[in-house]
Design a protein around this motif. Sequence first.
Motif: not given
Lengths: 319, 128
Positions: A44, A47-48, A101, A103-108, A110, A113-114
Amino acid sequence: MPVNHVVVANPSADPMTVKSEFLARIYLLDSSISVLKGEGHVNHLNNILSTDISHITTGQRVNGLICDSNGRVSDVISCFELDNETLLLGISRNSIQTRDILTRGIPWNKELVLMDGDHALRHLKISGVDSEEMLNKIHPDIPPLAENKFCSIDDKIFSKSIHNGNIVIDIIVRSDDDSFNNMASVLGIDILGTQDWEVSRIRMGYPSHNEANSKLLPSDIGMGELVSLNKGCYPGQEIHARLDSRGSAKRRMSLIRSDSVILKGKHKVLDGSTINVTSSVETEDGCFAIAIAPIDLSQNITIDIAGAKSELYFYHDGF
Amino acid sequence: MGILGGGGFSLPVVSTIEVVQVTIELTETAKSALSASMSGDEETHVLLVSAQSGGCSGFMYDMAIVEEPSESGFQKLDYDGIKIFIHDKDSSMLNGIRIDYKDSLMGGGFQIDNPNASKSCGCGQSFS
């Protein structure tokens, strides 16, 4: 805006006299501290970030950039890989955007946790020519620190990095653990605050929110080496790839020193080029500033900024 | 124990997810293409549309025909028997999207037009 002039070359100026020759000090920073936890957390993050961290392993530290889709730097991050979780140090004023950034792109599907470590953890930094000696005085049990790794002792993290030739040691402790501060205090070493760090970071060319605010490219702030063009897609990759294929960097981060106050903002110099002063601080040794300057501007020159003679230096060659 | 370990030590979870009620537009061509792809499995399968970090612009779309997920947290939309699932996590990013299908050998297939996107990359799979 008045046109300012390059006054005279100053080839005898030694950048080291304004840059690195300051003794080690400890600073307590207000960095953003987050922890990303869960299966697939490295993927994750990868990817960022503009930096390839796909191979990070436990005990490693990797510095990276978060860029926007225009390739501009929006945060500078240090990643410390713990067991199945990554501790992230970032610039405090960028934390809301960075956490959004992350938290929003975490796959549904997965369970990532941030977590917010701003209050429970503290970030200290030692910088100066004798940083390692100071750390060894305070904490003699620490083995020699290696770059890109960190050492975890007594629930504290110690990590060494080199920035523009300067040794910097990051220390992360729990907020309820005063043992490191107490050990420093016994030795008569003060823990300085963010105002003092501002002087040190400007002299070392360490970006803060003033430089990492979605306006400047990685190469503009001396962070071009944190871009991995062969890692695949990431935000800003198209821009970085185009810049890489079409030519070299146009601007570089430079250090300005003056006996007068250096105002932030854009200043023109004689050849028509413009320097952009992004950070500025006054000290007993004069005013120091970070400027984003054209790459073809010579170093060790004296320039005139708003009527004040100022010296311009590069942070390091090939930067 | 480690800096984050030990009993009684925990960090607050950051939650910035905004959940909105999703509406999407599915064009007739997309509907036809989906029916053909599902080939009679509409009762048991759904089109799952999601977004995740990645791509040149920050987020990437993902579309998959899958067996109806048992997990909670999905918003379920029905278009003439074709079920579309979007997770609450992705609702603010995908609300209002238009799913189209272009029958073309070059650049064809399902395409998403997203009013929430300020920028899309050249291939159309990534947005910010």
